[in-house]
Design a protein around this motif. Structure first.
Motif, PDB file in Angstrom:
ATOM      1  N   GLY A   1      -2.142   2.233   2.601  1.00 36.59           N
ATOM      2  CA  GLY A   1      -1.410   3.010   3.592  1.00 36.59           C
ATOM      3  C   GLY A   1      -0.970   2.295   4.852  1.00 36.59           C
ATOM      4  N   LEU A   2      -1.202   0.997   4.958  1.00 35.04           N
ATOM      5  CA  LEU A   2      -0.783   0.272   6.160  1.00 35.04           C
ATOM      6  C   LEU A   2       0.653  -0.229   6.010  1.00 35.04           C
ATOM      7  N   PRO A   3       1.491  -0.069   7.030  1.00 36.57           N
ATOM      8  CA  PRO A   3       2.823  -0.668   7.008  1.00 36.57           C
ATOM      9  C   PRO A   3       2.720  -2.191   6.894  1.00 36.57           C
ATOM     10  N   ALA A   4       3.769  -2.853   6.407  1.00 28.07           N
ATOM     11  CA  ALA A   4       3.723  -4.288   6.131  1.00 28.07           C
ATOM     12  C   ALA A   4       3.344  -5.107   7.363  1.00 28.07           C
ATOM     13  N   ASN A   5       3.908  -4.752   8.530  1.00 29.19           N
ATOM     14  CA  ASN A   5       3.627  -5.541   9.728  1.00 29.19           C
ATOM     15  C   ASN A   5       2.180  -5.389  10.177  1.00 29.19           C
ATOM     16  N   ILE A   6       1.612  -4.184  10.005  1.00 23.05           N
ATOM     17  CA  ILE A   6       0.219  -3.954  10.387  1.00 23.05           C
ATOM     18  C   ILE A   6      -0.724  -4.591   9.361  1.00 23.05           C
ATOM     19  N   ALA A   7      -0.323  -4.553   8.096  1.00 20.70           N
ATOM     20  CA  ALA A   7      -1.103  -5.251   7.067  1.00 20.70           C
ATOM     21  C   ALA A   7      -1.141  -6.751   7.366  1.00 20.70           C
ATOM     22  N   ASN A   8      -0.018  -7.291   7.821  1.00 20.95           N
ATOM     23  CA  ASN A   8       0.071  -8.705   8.172  1.00 20.95           C
ATOM     24  C   ASN A   8      -0.882  -9.054   9.314  1.00 20.95           C
ATOM     25  N   GLY A   9      -0.992  -8.159  10.297  1.00 21.54           N
ATOM     26  CA  GLY A   9      -1.907  -8.395  11.404  1.00 21.54           C
ATOM     27  C   GLY A   9      -3.355  -8.160  11.020  1.00 21.54           C
ATOM     28  N   THR A  10      -3.619  -7.083  10.268  1.00 18.13           N
ATOM     29  CA  THR A  10      -4.979  -6.727   9.860  1.00 18.13           C
ATOM     30  C   THR A  10      -5.600  -7.824   8.995  1.00 18.13           C
ATOM     31  N   ASN A  11      -4.809  -8.422   8.149  1.00 22.69           N
ATOM     32  CA  ASN A  11      -5.278  -9.487   7.257  1.00 22.69           C
ATOM     33  C   ASN A  11      -5.859 -10.667   8.037  1.00 22.69           C
ATOM     34  N   ARG A  12      -5.406 -10.850   9.286  1.00 24.85           N
ATOM     35  CA  ARG A  12      -5.876 -11.993  10.088  1.00 24.85           C
ATOM     36  C   ARG A  12      -7.355 -11.865  10.461  1.00 24.85           C
ATOM     37  N   ILE A  13      -7.875 -10.628  10.545  1.00 29.80           N
ATOM     38  CA  ILE A  13      -9.306 -10.466  10.833  1.00 29.80           C
ATOM     39  C   ILE A  13     -10.131 -11.089   9.714  1.00 29.80           C
TER      40      ILE A  13
END
Length: 260
Positions: A47-59
């Motif tokens: 359910g995460l938008p692509a840009n937020i998935a891109n940021g979340t993945n960095r954690i």
């Protein structure tokens, strides 16, 4: 206009999927690269938008590489007194790349990435000796100006979109600096760890990170990274090369849409 961060309801099966996929991604990222090809689609699927998935993945990338760096250091593969230099241009590049990433759709780069990775795959297959043994006379503790430029460009790409950056770092460290795959992997995760601190900060500032999903994913990535670092040291460059070839092939086929 980029999507903003919204509260994500986590079901039990989502948590299991994030942890399980994180383990696989952490192992792949540490031994070769391309683990984000697993985690990014999953983050968007839940359910995460692509840009937020891109940021979340960095954690997950950040915490994964904390474990990997610690393990490589304990195995005496990584030397901070020599290996920090190439992280500097990568940090600068990653900051610039992340600033663009919060505004631009990263999918536009996929054809270029796929083309470059095909060339890298051919080099790994056709020139195996280069990737397995240190290139005598080429390893220099003080990087050249060209190496600084190369790692700035790699950092730029890594800050923009994390997927596949490990392959390009390995290519720079093996072909550009003369290291074998074991030592190159150790330096790779160290460089990614350092610049991810800065790029993640930019995504957090722009409210494009889901902290809860990122930490759950990171739990899997961290264990996978520990497994990957130990495999890299024990297996040696010869076996790591096989993992690299397989990972690159899967990522290339995915980028060209073979898996739909």
């Amino acid at each position: 206009m980029n999507s903003k961060l919204k509260e994500l309801r986590m079901e039990w099966y989502m948590i299991l999927a994030l942890v399980g996929t994180g383990i696989a991604a952490g192992f792949i990222n540490t031994t070769a690269g391309g683990g984000s090809m697993l985690t990014m689609p999953l983050l968007m699927f839940i359910g995460l938008p692509a840009n937020i998935a891109n940021g979340t993945n960095r954690i997950a990338i950040l915490l994964q590489n904390v474990i990997a760096v610690k393990t490589f250091k304990q195995k005496h593969v990584l030397d901070f007194t020599r290996d920090y230099r190439l992280a500097i241009p990568a940090i600068v590049g990653s900051i610039i790349g992340a600033l663009f990433a919060v505004e631009i759709d990263p999918n536009r780069l996929k054809n270029i990435i796929a083309g470059l990775m095909v060339l890298l795959l051919l080099l790994v297959i056709l020139k195996p000796e280069v990737w397995i043994t240190d290139q005598i006379g080429k390893v220099n503790p003080k990087p050249s100006p060209l190496q600084y430029i190369i790692f700035f460009a790699i950092g730029l790409f890594g800050g923009f979109i994390q997927m596949g950056v490990g392959f390009f770092l390995l290519a720079g460290l093996v072909l550009g600096c003369g290291h074998n795959l074991v030592r190159a992997n150790a330096i790779k995760v160290f460089i990614i760890l350092i610049y991810t601190i800065f790029s993640l900060g930019i995504f957090i500032y722009n409210k494009q990170v889901d902290i809860v999903a990122g930490l759950i994913l990171a739990a899997g990535n961290m264990f996978g990274a520990w497994l990957g670092a130990n495999f890299t040291v024990k297996g040696g460059a010869k076996y790591v090369r096989y993992i690299l070839i397989l990972a690159m092939l899967i990522v290339i086929l995915s980028l060209f849409g073979v898996f739909g």
